[in-house]
Design an enzyme around this catalytic site. Structure first.
Site, PDB file in Angstrom:
ATOM      1  N   GLY A  37      57.432  44.612 140.699  1.00  0.00           N
ATOM      2  CA  GLY A  37      57.227  45.427 139.492  1.00  0.00           C
ATOM      3  C   GLY A  37      56.592  44.541 138.438  1.00  0.00           C
ATOM      4  O   GLY A  37      57.067  43.425 138.200  1.00  0.00           O
ATOM      5  N   GLY A 220      38.873  31.623 137.323  1.00  0.00           N
ATOM      6  CA  GLY A 220      39.622  31.199 136.145  1.00  0.00           C
ATOM      7  C   GLY A 220      39.781  32.289 135.097  1.00  0.00           C
ATOM      8  O   GLY A 220      39.939  33.465 135.451  1.00  0.00           O
ATOM      9  N   GLY A 246      48.550  37.746 138.510  1.00  0.00           N
ATOM     10  CA  GLY A 246      48.294  38.177 137.131  1.00  0.00           C
ATOM     11  C   GLY A 246      49.581  38.215 136.320  1.00  0.00           C
ATOM     12  O   GLY A 246      49.591  37.880 135.131  1.00  0.00           O
ATOM     13  N   ASP A 247      50.665  38.613 136.955  1.00  0.00           N
ATOM     14  CA  ASP A 247      51.959  38.673 136.256  1.00  0.00           C
ATOM     15  C   ASP A 247      52.444  37.266 135.907  1.00  0.00           C
ATOM     16  O   ASP A 247      52.993  37.037 134.818  1.00  0.00           O
ATOM     17  CB  ASP A 247      53.007  39.380 137.122  1.00  0.00           C
ATOM     18  CG  ASP A 247      52.599  40.810 137.450  1.00  0.00           C
ATOM     19  OD1 ASP A 247      51.909  41.429 136.613  1.00  0.00           O
ATOM     20  OD2 ASP A 247      52.970  41.299 138.529  1.00  0.00           O
ATOM     21  N   GLY A 282      54.774  37.253 148.351  1.00  0.00           N
ATOM     22  CA  GLY A 282      55.742  37.864 147.432  1.00  0.00           C
ATOM     23  C   GLY A 282      55.356  37.593 145.998  1.00  0.00           C
ATOM     24  O   GLY A 282      54.884  36.505 145.668  1.00  0.00           O
TER      25      GLY A 282
HETATM   26  O1  RIB Z   1      51.489  42.967 140.023  1.00  0.00           O
HETATM   27  C1  RIB Z   1      52.143  43.005 141.263  1.00  0.00           C
HETATM   28  C2  RIB Z   1      53.147  44.121 141.272  1.00  0.00           C
HETATM   29  O2  RIB Z   1      52.479  45.354 141.221  1.00  0.00           O
HETATM   30  C3  RIB Z   1      53.997  44.179 142.509  1.00  0.00           C
HETATM   31  O3  RIB Z   1      55.159  43.405 142.411  1.00  0.00           O
HETATM   32  C4  RIB Z   1      54.283  45.669 142.663  1.00  0.00           C
HETATM   33  O4  RIB Z   1      55.609  46.012 142.458  1.00  0.00           O
HETATM   34  C5  RIB Z   1      53.375  46.350 141.651  1.00  0.00           C
HETATM   35  O5  RIB Z   1      54.053  46.736 140.546  1.00  0.00           O
END
Ligand code: RIB
Length: 308
Positions: A37, A220, A246-247, A282
């Site tokens: 998420g 980059g 990206g997260d 993951g």
């Molecule tokens: O940005 C990656 C995420 O996008 C995954 O973990 C998945 O749950 C979706 O939300």
């Protein structure tokens, strides 16, 4: 203190020989489940990068809720504002190709019931609020309005793409982070010409007091704040899975800005975290800690691209 208002999912990941085209079935050997998420991934990344983090969101009352929250709990993220609602935890089905590219299908579950009034009493001028676009548009819009009223600082991550409707929100935030697709989507909605360069879209999202950042994957990142521009080249890494890169970037960038780092160092730390996050399967597994981020960031150069 960083407050993340966003989605929490469980990710079911299948490694595939290649990503399927529409209508095609591709068979992989097995599946693995991971916490995911975009909201939760960013909260974890910020906490691993050393920030104090509070998560506001929802999980269902099902077997996926515990695994979806486990990493956040272990990292010390404040989960007291995560609601457990009747219904299903968000679920993402993810295919990963040998080059690390992915294809994600998401079922919102109770993420679709997250409401902006859950932010009541949680926002102040000390709040660094992190938002993505994986919740419904309405609570995101209202969250930004509430944050403005409370003089909180807002970072909006434009992921996932697909809803140019929120393009006007960019005017109300302190930082906007987008990948190339999202930057084009929002940039065009804000008047940039279709087919413009990433630099032009980055400029279309920036403002005199708003930092815009466009992530370019293996090339980059570029960023702009008024007349100031920066570029950080990505380090060379062995890519296993780009899910959550990206997260990790957003989480580490937020943590750096929240502790008062300047834009160049924050961009280097975000870039380092994004790269390290690609080195294992993951979205959260490979989210790096502060030591690893700092060591890699020290090797990166943030180049000025425009005169101030
Ligand atoms: O940005 C990656 C995420 O996008 C995954 O973990 C998945 O749950 C979706 O939300």
């Amino acid at each position: 203190m960083i407050t993340v208002f966003g989605s929490i999912n469980l990710d079911l990941v299948v490694s595939l020989p290649r990503l399927p085209a529409p209508g095609e079935t591709i068979v992989g050997p097995d599946h693995q489940s991971f916490a995911g998420g975009k909201g939760a991934n960013q909260a974890l990344a910020a906490a691993r990068a050393g920030a104090r983090v509070r998560m506001i969101g929802a999980v269902g009352e099902d077997a996926h809720a515990g695994p979806a929250l486990a990493n956040l709990e272990a990292a010390g993220v404040d989960l007291s504002r995560v609601r457990h609602l009747e219904g299903t935890t968000g679920l993402a089905m993810i295919g990963v190709a040998p080059d690390g590219e992915n294809l994600i299908m998401c079922a919102s579950g109770v993420n679709a019931r997250v409401a902006a009034d859950w932010l009541e009493g949680e926002l102040s001028p000390e709040t660094f609020l992190v938002l993505q676009r994986e919740l419904r548009a309405e609570p995101i819009r209202e969250a930004v309005a509430r944050a403005r009223e409370a003089c909180a600082f807002v970072l909006l991550n434009a992921a996932p793409s697909g809803d140019a409707d929120l393009a006007d929100l960019v005017d109300s935030v302190g930082v906007v982070v987008a990948n190339e697709i999202e930057a084009a989507e929002l940039g065009i909605a804000r008047g940039a010409a279709p087919g413009s360069s990433a630099d032009a879209f980055c400029a279309a999202l920036s403002g005199p007091e708003r930092l815009s950042v466009v992530t370019l994957g293996p090339r980059g990142v570029i960023a702009r704040l008024g007349q100031n521009g920066w570029r950080v080249a990505a380090p060379r890494i062995e890519v296993v899975d780009t899910t959550g890169a990206g997260d990790a970037f957003v989480g580490a960038l937020s943590a750096a800005l929240d502790r008062g780092e300047g834009v160049p160092r924050a961009l280097c730390e975000g870039t380092a975290a994004g790269a390290l996050a690609c080195t294992a399967t993951g979205a959260q597994t490979s989210s790096p800690d502060a030591g690893a981020i700092s060591a890699l960031a020290d090797t990166l150069t943030c180049e000025r691209t425009t005169a101030s």
